[in-house]
Design an enzyme around this catalytic site. Structure first.
Site, mmCIF file in Angstrom:
data_model
loop_
_atom_site.group_PDB
_atom_site.id
_atom_site.type_symbol
_atom_site.label_atom_id
_atom_site.label_comp_id
_atom_site.label_asym_id
_atom_site.label_seq_id
_atom_site.Cartn_x
_atom_site.Cartn_y
_atom_site.Cartn_z
ATOM 1 N N GLY A 1 0.697 -1.170 0.093
ATOM 2 C CA GLY A 1 -0.132 0.044 0.102
ATOM 3 C C GLY A 1 0.743 1.252 0.038
ATOM 4 N N ASN A 2 2.224 1.279 0.681
ATOM 5 C CA ASN A 2 2.865 2.815 0.745
ATOM 6 C C ASN A 2 3.446 3.085 -0.537
ATOM 7 O OD1 ASN A 2 4.557 0.288 1.035
ATOM 8 N ND2 ASN A 2 6.083 1.293 1.934
ATOM 9 N N LYS B 1 -3.292 -9.523 -2.347
ATOM 10 C CA LYS B 1 -2.429 -9.166 -3.686
ATOM 11 C C LYS B 1 -1.027 -10.223 -3.253
ATOM 12 C CE LYS B 1 0.996 -6.290 -1.823
ATOM 13 N NZ LYS B 1 0.332 -6.111 -0.439
ATOM 14 N N LYS C 1 -9.865 -8.988 5.286
ATOM 15 C CA LYS C 1 -8.985 -8.194 4.634
ATOM 16 C C LYS C 1 -9.284 -6.882 5.116
ATOM 17 C CE LYS C 1 -6.379 -7.014 1.493
ATOM 18 N NZ LYS C 1 -4.933 -7.312 1.958
ATOM 19 N N LYS D 1 1.963 -12.213 3.781
ATOM 20 C CA LYS D 1 3.222 -12.068 2.719
ATOM 21 C C LYS D 1 4.241 -13.144 3.197
ATOM 22 C CE LYS D 1 3.040 -6.960 3.553
ATOM 23 N NZ LYS D 1 1.886 -6.895 2.658
HETATM 24 N N1 LIG Z 1 -5.566 -6.386 -2.229
HETATM 25 C C1 LIG Z 1 -4.581 -5.978 -1.110
HETATM 26 O O1 LIG Z 1 -3.989 -7.075 -0.862
HETATM 27 O O2 LIG Z 1 -4.498 -4.874 -0.941
HETATM 28 P P1 LIG Z 1 -3.260 -4.330 0.252
HETATM 29 O O3 LIG Z 1 -1.918 -4.669 -0.066
HETATM 30 O O4 LIG Z 1 -3.527 -2.583 -0.099
HETATM 31 O O5 LIG Z 1 -4.002 -4.650 1.465
#
Ligand SMILES: NC(=O)OP(=O)(O)O
Length: 317
Positions: free
Chosen positions: A12-13, A218, A130, A280
């Site tokens: 996100g960053n 993601k 999420k 991750k």
């Molecule tokens: N879709 C998703 O994993 O978004 P973030 O990484 O922003 O949480």
């Protein structure tokens, strides 16, 4: 090694910093910095395939749908996912193309609207995991649960604004556009695919696919993308240089090179938060186990150093 295909999952960053509200200018500025790093990776001879998150953006769009519902019909979460994929994909495509051109590199850059199949029976629909949209404090969280019916979870224990709305995040099963992604990569394009984890879809009895209201992680979808392009490296970029165990405790310890077995043991001991470092490490373990190659978790500014083995957390089978 030059010529290697690296799937890069951008956190996100790379698009919106935690302290920012998320204006167009802020997001373009962050994406520009990200694109500069990606161009350096291309310049070093690697072939990146990019994916990215969309949690803040999908949550913001959900708020916009709710706030404007008296005047325009609110769109579904699946549509919000598609919109964020278009938005962020365009920003990446625009800035990466610019930085490649500046460095006299010629790759075509292409962001692809990507659908990812999920199961309608995934357990995450019962217990959503999420985090999306902004952070709230505990009082705001209670109010939003009561007034708007949000599902909210504490995602940063002990932090004042540590609460976020959560939505279902089913496991990605397969990327529908895998054939065209392979063709594009084979033809030398720099592809941005499966953004926001991909638009979640489920298969109907007539063989068609319909949208599912969820946000796929993601990093997990990044592993699927790495399988599609037979990646040599899966690199997950986040806001820390190395993964830590005992995070935020006096005995916090950074992890350098670890095995899948060690990573699994740390996961079982609960060192990595769900909806944060957990997916991750899990995606990195899946990639390393599947490929026998290396997954790297590090920060954007250390990406090239980490590829060269100088820093980052490296997970190997
Ligand atoms: N879709 C998703 O994993 O978004 P973030 O990484 O922003 O949480």
């Amino acid at each position: 090694m030059a010529g290697e295909v690296i799937v890069i999952a951008l956190g996100g960053n790379a698009i919106k910093q935690a302290h920012e509200t998320g204006t167009t200018e802020e997001q373009f500025h962050n994406v520009d910095k990200t694109a500069e790093q990606i161009a350096k990776i291309v310049e070093s001879g690697y072939k990146p395939v990019i994916t990215h998150g969309n949690g803040p953006q999908a949550g913001a769009l959900l708020i916009q749908q709710e706030e404007a519902k008296a005047s325009v019909p609110p769109q579904s979460l699946a549509v919000c996912g598609a919109m964020t994929q278009g938005q962020i994909g365009w920003m990446m495509q625009n800035r990466i193309a610019f930085h490649l051109q500046k460095a006299d590199l010629t790759a075509s850059v292409c962001s692809l609207v990507t659908q990812v199949e999920v199961s309608a029976d995934d357990p995450d629909f019962q217990n959503p995991s999420k985090p999306v949209g902004p952070f709230y404090n505990a009082d705001e969280a209670v109010r939003l649960e009561r007034e708007k019916g949000y599902r909210i979870k504490e995602v940063k224990p002990g932090v004042h604004k540590g609460w976020r709305r959560v939505v279902p995040s089913p496991e990605p099963i397969s990327i529908l556009e895998r054939g065209i992604i392979q063709d594009l990569v084979r033809n030398g394009a720099l592809v941005i695919a499966s953004g926001g984890g991909g638009i979640p879809v489920k298969k109907e009895n007539d063989g068609s696919y319909s949208g599912v209201d969820a946000v796929i992680d993601k990093d997990r979808a990044g592993f699927c993308l790495a399988q599609v392009v037979s990646a040599d490296i899966l690199m997950i970029l986040t806001d820390v240089e190395k993964v830590c165990i005992n995070f935020n405790k006096p005995n916090q310890q950074e992890l350098g090179k670890i095995t899948v077995t060690e990573a699994k043991a740390y996961m079982a001991e609960g060192h990595f938060l769900a909806g944060s470092m957990g997916p991750k490490v899990e995606a990195a373990v899946r990639f390393a186990s599947w490929s026998g190659k290396e997954a790297i978790i590090t920060s954007l500014d250390k990406a090239l150093d980490a590829i060269e083995g100088k820093t980052g957390t490296h997970i190997r089978a």
